[in-house]
Structure formats: structure tokens, C-alpha cells
Design an enzyme around this catalytic site. Structure first.
Site, PDB file in Angstrom:
ATOM      1  CE1 TYR A 105      25.970  41.634  36.142  1.00  0.00           C
ATOM      2  CE2 TYR A 105      23.976  42.247  37.332  1.00  0.00           C
ATOM      3  CZ  TYR A 105      25.274  41.776  37.326  1.00  0.00           C
ATOM      4  OH  TYR A 105      25.874  41.436  38.518  1.00  0.00           O
ATOM      5  CD1 TRP A 124      21.243  47.076  45.220  1.00  0.00           C
ATOM      6  CD2 TRP A 124      20.926  48.719  46.702  1.00  0.00           C
ATOM      7  NE1 TRP A 124      20.026  47.664  44.959  1.00  0.00           N
ATOM      8  CE2 TRP A 124      19.810  48.671  45.846  1.00  0.00           C
ATOM      9  CE3 TRP A 124      20.938  49.676  47.713  1.00  0.00           C
ATOM     10  CZ2 TRP A 124      18.713  49.541  45.972  1.00  0.00           C
ATOM     11  CZ3 TRP A 124      19.856  50.536  47.836  1.00  0.00           C
ATOM     12  CH2 TRP A 124      18.766  50.469  46.977  1.00  0.00           C
ATOM     13  N   GLY A 178      38.571  42.600  41.433  1.00  0.00           N
ATOM     14  CA  GLY A 178      37.155  42.732  41.784  1.00  0.00           C
ATOM     15  C   GLY A 178      36.954  42.985  43.281  1.00  0.00           C
ATOM     16  CD  GLN A 179      32.766  46.604  44.761  1.00  0.00           C
ATOM     17  OE1 GLN A 179      32.719  47.235  45.805  1.00  0.00           O
ATOM     18  NE2 GLN A 179      31.725  46.497  43.949  1.00  0.00           N
ATOM     19  CB  ALA A 206      30.531  38.581  37.092  1.00  0.00           C
ATOM     20  CE1 TYR A 207      30.506  42.970  29.226  1.00  0.00           C
ATOM     21  CE2 TYR A 207      28.654  43.595  30.604  1.00  0.00           C
ATOM     22  CZ  TYR A 207      29.437  43.804  29.498  1.00  0.00           C
ATOM     23  OH  TYR A 207      29.156  44.846  28.657  1.00  0.00           O
ATOM     24  CB  THR A 208      30.017  43.744  37.227  1.00  0.00           C
ATOM     25  OG1 THR A 208      31.280  44.389  37.014  1.00  0.00           O
ATOM     26  CG2 THR A 208      30.230  42.426  37.919  1.00  0.00           C
TER      27      THR A 208
HETATM   28  N1  LIG Z   1      28.681  45.017  42.321  1.00  0.00           N
HETATM   29  C1  LIG Z   1      27.415  44.776  42.670  1.00  0.00           C
HETATM   30  O1  LIG Z   1      26.664  45.678  43.067  1.00  0.00           O
HETATM   31  C2  LIG Z   1      26.878  43.371  42.602  1.00  0.00           C
HETATM   32  C3  LIG Z   1      25.546  43.161  42.963  1.00  0.00           C
HETATM   33  C4  LIG Z   1      25.033  41.854  42.932  1.00  0.00           C
HETATM   34  C5  LIG Z   1      25.850  40.818  42.537  1.00  0.00           C
HETATM   35  N2  LIG Z   1      27.128  41.052  42.169  1.00  0.00           N
HETATM   36  C6  LIG Z   1      27.943  39.906  41.738  1.00  0.00           C
HETATM   37  O2  LIG Z   1      28.967  39.719  42.694  1.00  0.00           O
HETATM   38  C7  LIG Z   1      30.145  39.235  42.033  1.00  0.00           C
HETATM   39  C8  LIG Z   1      31.323  40.092  42.414  1.00  0.00           C
HETATM   40  O3  LIG Z   1      31.067  41.422  41.998  1.00  0.00           O
HETATM   41  P1  LIG Z   1      32.146  42.571  42.201  1.00  0.00           P
HETATM   42  O4  LIG Z   1      31.411  43.796  42.594  1.00  0.00           O
HETATM   43  O5  LIG Z   1      33.283  42.050  43.036  1.00  0.00           O
HETATM   44  O6  LIG Z   1      32.637  42.748  40.696  1.00  0.00           O
HETATM   45  P2  LIG Z   1      33.703  43.779  40.116  1.00  0.00           P
HETATM   46  O7  LIG Z   1      34.336  44.565  41.222  1.00  0.00           O
HETATM   47  O8  LIG Z   1      33.055  44.482  38.977  1.00  0.00           O
HETATM   48  O9  LIG Z   1      34.818  42.819  39.551  1.00  0.00           O
HETATM   49  C9  LIG Z   1      34.575  41.975  38.480  1.00  0.00           C
HETATM   50  C10 LIG Z   1      35.720  41.003  38.387  1.00  0.00           C
HETATM   51  O10 LIG Z   1      35.471  40.152  37.275  1.00  0.00           O
HETATM   52  C11 LIG Z   1      36.646  40.059  36.521  1.00  0.00           C
HETATM   53  N3  LIG Z   1      36.319  39.782  35.124  1.00  0.00           N
HETATM   54  C12 LIG Z   1      35.519  40.492  34.301  1.00  0.00           C
HETATM   55  N4  LIG Z   1      35.505  39.916  33.075  1.00  0.00           N
HETATM   56  C13 LIG Z   1      36.298  38.823  33.155  1.00  0.00           C
HETATM   57  C14 LIG Z   1      36.704  37.819  32.243  1.00  0.00           C
HETATM   58  N5  LIG Z   1      36.276  37.821  30.960  1.00  0.00           N
HETATM   59  N6  LIG Z   1      37.547  36.851  32.666  1.00  0.00           N
HETATM   60  C15 LIG Z   1      38.013  36.842  33.931  1.00  0.00           C
HETATM   61  N7  LIG Z   1      37.692  37.763  34.838  1.00  0.00           N
HETATM   62  C16 LIG Z   1      36.838  38.741  34.459  1.00  0.00           C
HETATM   63  C17 LIG Z   1      37.341  41.384  36.708  1.00  0.00           C
HETATM   64  O11 LIG Z   1      38.662  41.182  36.341  1.00  0.00           O
HETATM   65  P3  LIG Z   1      39.907  42.174  36.604  1.00  0.00           P
HETATM   66  O12 LIG Z   1      40.344  41.858  37.993  1.00  0.00           O
HETATM   67  O13 LIG Z   1      40.877  41.758  35.570  1.00  0.00           O
HETATM   68  O14 LIG Z   1      39.363  43.560  36.428  1.00  0.00           O
HETATM   69  C18 LIG Z   1      37.087  41.647  38.177  1.00  0.00           C
HETATM   70  O15 LIG Z   1      38.030  40.971  38.967  1.00  0.00           O
HETATM   71  C19 LIG Z   1      29.813  39.172  40.554  1.00  0.00           C
HETATM   72  O16 LIG Z   1      29.405  37.879  40.220  1.00  0.00           O
HETATM   73  C20 LIG Z   1      28.635  40.104  40.406  1.00  0.00           C
HETATM   74  O17 LIG Z   1      27.813  39.736  39.309  1.00  0.00           O
HETATM   75  C21 LIG Z   1      27.666  42.301  42.201  1.00  0.00           C
END
Ligand SMILES: NC(=O)c1ccc[n+]([C@@H]2O[C@H](COP(=O)([O-])OP(=O)(O)OC[C@H]3O[C@@H](n4cnc5c(N)ncnc54)[C@H](OP(=O)(O)O)[C@@H]3O)[C@@H](O)[C@H]2O)c1
Length: 290
Positions: free
Chosen positions: A124, A149, A10-11, A59-61
Site C-alpha cells: 500500500y 490515522w 470516502g471519509q 484511493a485503494y485503502t
Molecule cells: N484512512 C486512513 O487512515 C488514511 C491514512 C493516511 C492517508 N490516507 C489517504 O487519504 C485519502 C482518503 O482516505 P479515506 O480514509 O477518505 O479513504 P476511504 O474512506 O477508504 O475511501 C476511499 C475512496 O476511494 C474510492 N475508490 C476506491 N477505489 C476506487 C477506484 N478504483 N476508482 C474510484 N474511486 C475509488 C472509494 O470509492 P466509493 O466511494 O465508491 O467507495 C472511496 O470513496 C486516501 O488517499 C488515503 O490513501 C488515509
């Protein structure tokens, strides 16, 4: 300090691993050992990491896909997040839990503050709100960080998509009537690492809900223009941006029109403020076109 972070690729997880350097030990804990859809895996996997602090970044994103599989989104983002916080309580450590601007409906005129009423308009956002409630119910020692974002040099994100599409297109249409704070995951990582000692010290005012996003706001079209200006200046791909409205770009899930978050409470509590979104965007664009 040993910081266990959920998610591997994840990011936010990757950014924490990079930014921690030698100051802290970051242990990434993810599937298959820790599967948020299978709550029984959570405590054993986190216990093995022997953390001083847990960051719940997995998270499920998939925002649009969540409309078609709300049960899985809820299991991962709701019950799964609650299981991570319950594990933190069992291990006697605080938890930092990442949440989202999508807990709001986007109808407010102005920046959202932590006390504004929530009202997600998609599956979501609803699943992430369920997660916030589950985390808060599991342990008082939580810092829920709502961000927005998010982009980074890692994984899939808007900056990467824009740069890729610009390799084959001269003009792109981008939504100009949704507004928010572009947020670099590298900055999220810096903020968490800055706050970590204060969270572990157990000072009571460091727990609760906080907004944490880039400084300043723009639209997706404004964000795209900045990406291309920086990329072009560094010899990378660029494209003309033509403004469109949300109605011209239908997606499976509705998005809030206003995602602007005030991060003042985080700044005041922890003494850390994000850089201007333009500066952080430039850093990631230059890295990606490398
Ligand atoms: N991206 C955005 O724009 C955004 C905006 C607002 C808030 N957020 C929140 O910020 C947080 C981090 O987001 P991000 O952008 O880093 O997310 P991301 O890049 O989409 O990565 C999601 C991560 O969650 C893991 N994951 C998904 N399903 C899983 C499961 N069932 N069990 C264990 N791990 C699982 C993935 O695993 P793998 O490493 O195995 O792929 C990945 O490491 C999240 O809580 C998200 O809701 C994100």
C-alpha cells in the site's frame, strides 16, 4: 469555488461535502463515471464537473489486501492518481492529492518532515509513493498532503471499530508500540477548504509536499483509551484497554512503528493548524454515539 473531489463515500470526500457548506460547491466524482483503475475515465468525468480545484481523495485503502493485489493497488494509487493530476493540468487547475505516512518505514526517532527519505515497507505504501511521483510528474501545481490515522463520522475507521467492539466486550487488547497522529477527516476537510483560495491564486510557495495530521501524538492504545473515556462520559459503549505489542497482533501488511508527522510546514505556508487530536476525537465519538 467549484471543487471536484474524487470518491463518493470516502471519509475525506464526505467530510469535504459536509464542511464546504454554502461557501464552496463540492462535486463528488466517483465510480462508475470515474474509475481510477481505468485511467481513460478520469479526464471526461472531471471535465464534466468544471472544477476550479481538484481534490484527489479516492484511493485503494485496504492496507492488508494490497499485499495480495499489488497490481490493482498500483493501478489505482499510482497510475490512477497520476491520471487525476494529468486531468488537472489539462483543465488548468491545481490538484490537492492525499497521501500517507506509510510512505515512510517508521524507523525514525522523532517526527517525520517532508524532506525525510521515503521507504515504504508494504505494498500500500509503495503504491501511494508511486502516486506521489506520478502526481508531481503530471503537474507542478500540486499540493501532496500526507496524512495519517484518519477517522471520521463516515465509513470504516478505528473509532467506529472500537465503539462497535466495546458493545460486546469488556476488555480489548490494543497495540501500544506504534505511534502516530490521529487525524479527523473533518479537520482535513477544513484544512483543504482553508488552503483552497491560496492554491487557486497560484502563489508558487503553496505547491509541493506537506504533512497534514492532527496535533499531538499517541499510540493506538492511547487513542482507544481516549475514545472510551469520551464515550463512557457521554453514556456510550466503553471497554478496558490492555496494551499489547505489534508482534502480538500479526497482520498481513507490516505497519511503520513511528508514523509521527510534523505538520509545521503546512501551518506556516497556509496559516492553518489542526486542533489537538483529543479534541477532534471527542467530536467524532460524540457524533457516532449520537
Ligand atoms: N484512512 C486512513 O487512515 C488514511 C491514512 C493516511 C492517508 N490516507 C489517504 O487519504 C485519502 C482518503 O482516505 P479515506 O480514509 O477518505 O479513504 P476511504 O474512506 O477508504 O475511501 C476511499 C475512496 O476511494 C474510492 N475508490 C476506491 N477505489 C476506487 C477506484 N478504483 N476508482 C474510484 N474511486 C475509488 C472509494 O470509492 P466509493 O466511494 O465508491 O467507495 C472511496 O470513496 C486516501 O488517499 C488515503 O490513501 C488515509
Amino acid at each position: 469555488m467549484r471543487i471536484a473531489v474524487t470518491g463518493r463515500e470516502g471519509q475525506v470526500a464526505q467530510s469535504l461535502a459536509e464542511r464546504a457548506g454554502t461557501a464552496h460547491e463540492v462535486v463528488l466524482v466517483g465510480r462508475p463515471a470515474l474509475d481510477l483503475a481505468n485511467a481513460a475515465t478520469v479526464l471526461p468525468a472531471l471535465a464534466e464537473a468544471r472544477p476550479d480545484l481538484i481534490v484527489s481523495a479516492a484511493a485503494y485503502t485496504a492496507v492488508d489486501q494490497a499485499e495480495d493485489e499489488p497490481d490493482l493497488a498500483n493501478a489505482v494509487n499510482g497510475s490512477g492518481a497520476g491520471a487525476v493530476a494529468a486531468a488537472a493540468a489539462r483543465l488548468g487547475v491545481p490538484v490537492v492529492h492525499l497521501s500517507t505516512d506509510y510512505v515512510f518505514d517508521g524507523a525514525k526517532d522523532g517526527d517525520y518532515v517532508e524532506t525525510d527519505p521515503t521507504g515504504p515497507i508494504g505494498a500500500y505504501g509503495a503504491s501511494k509513493l508511486a502516486g506521489e511521483l506520478a502526481v508531481a510528474a503530471a503537474t507542478p501545481h500540486h499540493a501532496i498532503l500526507r496524512t495519517a490515522w484518519v477517522y471520521s463520522p463516515f465509513g470504516k475507521n478505528f473509532v467506529r471499530t472500537m465503539l462497535r467492539v466495546a458493545e460486546t466486550r469488556e476488555e480489548l487488547t490494543v497495540v501500544a508500540d506504534q505511534h502516530g497522529n490521529p487525524t479527523s477527516a473533518l479537520d482535513i476537510a477544513d484544512a483543504i477548504l482553508h488552503a483552497a483560495p491560496q492554491l487557486v491564486s497560484g502563489r508558487s510557495d503553496v505547491f509541493g509536499v506537506f504533512h497534514l495530521a492532527g496535533t499531538g501524538t499517541t499510540s493506538w492504545a492511547g487513542f482507544a483509551r481516549r475514545i472510551f473515556a469520551t464515550s463512557a462520559a457521554a453514556g456510550g459503549p466503553s471497554a478496558r484497554v490492555r496494551d499489547i505489542v505489534t508482534a502480538d497482533y500479526p497482520t498481513r501488511a507490516r505497519r511503520p512503528a513511528n508514523s509521527r508527522l510534523s505538520s509545521a510546514k503546512f501551518s506556516q505556508t497556509f496559516g492553518w493548524t489542526a486542533p489537538a487530536w483529543q479534541d477532534s476525537t471527542d467530536i467524532v465519538v460524540r457524533r457516532l454515539i449520537g
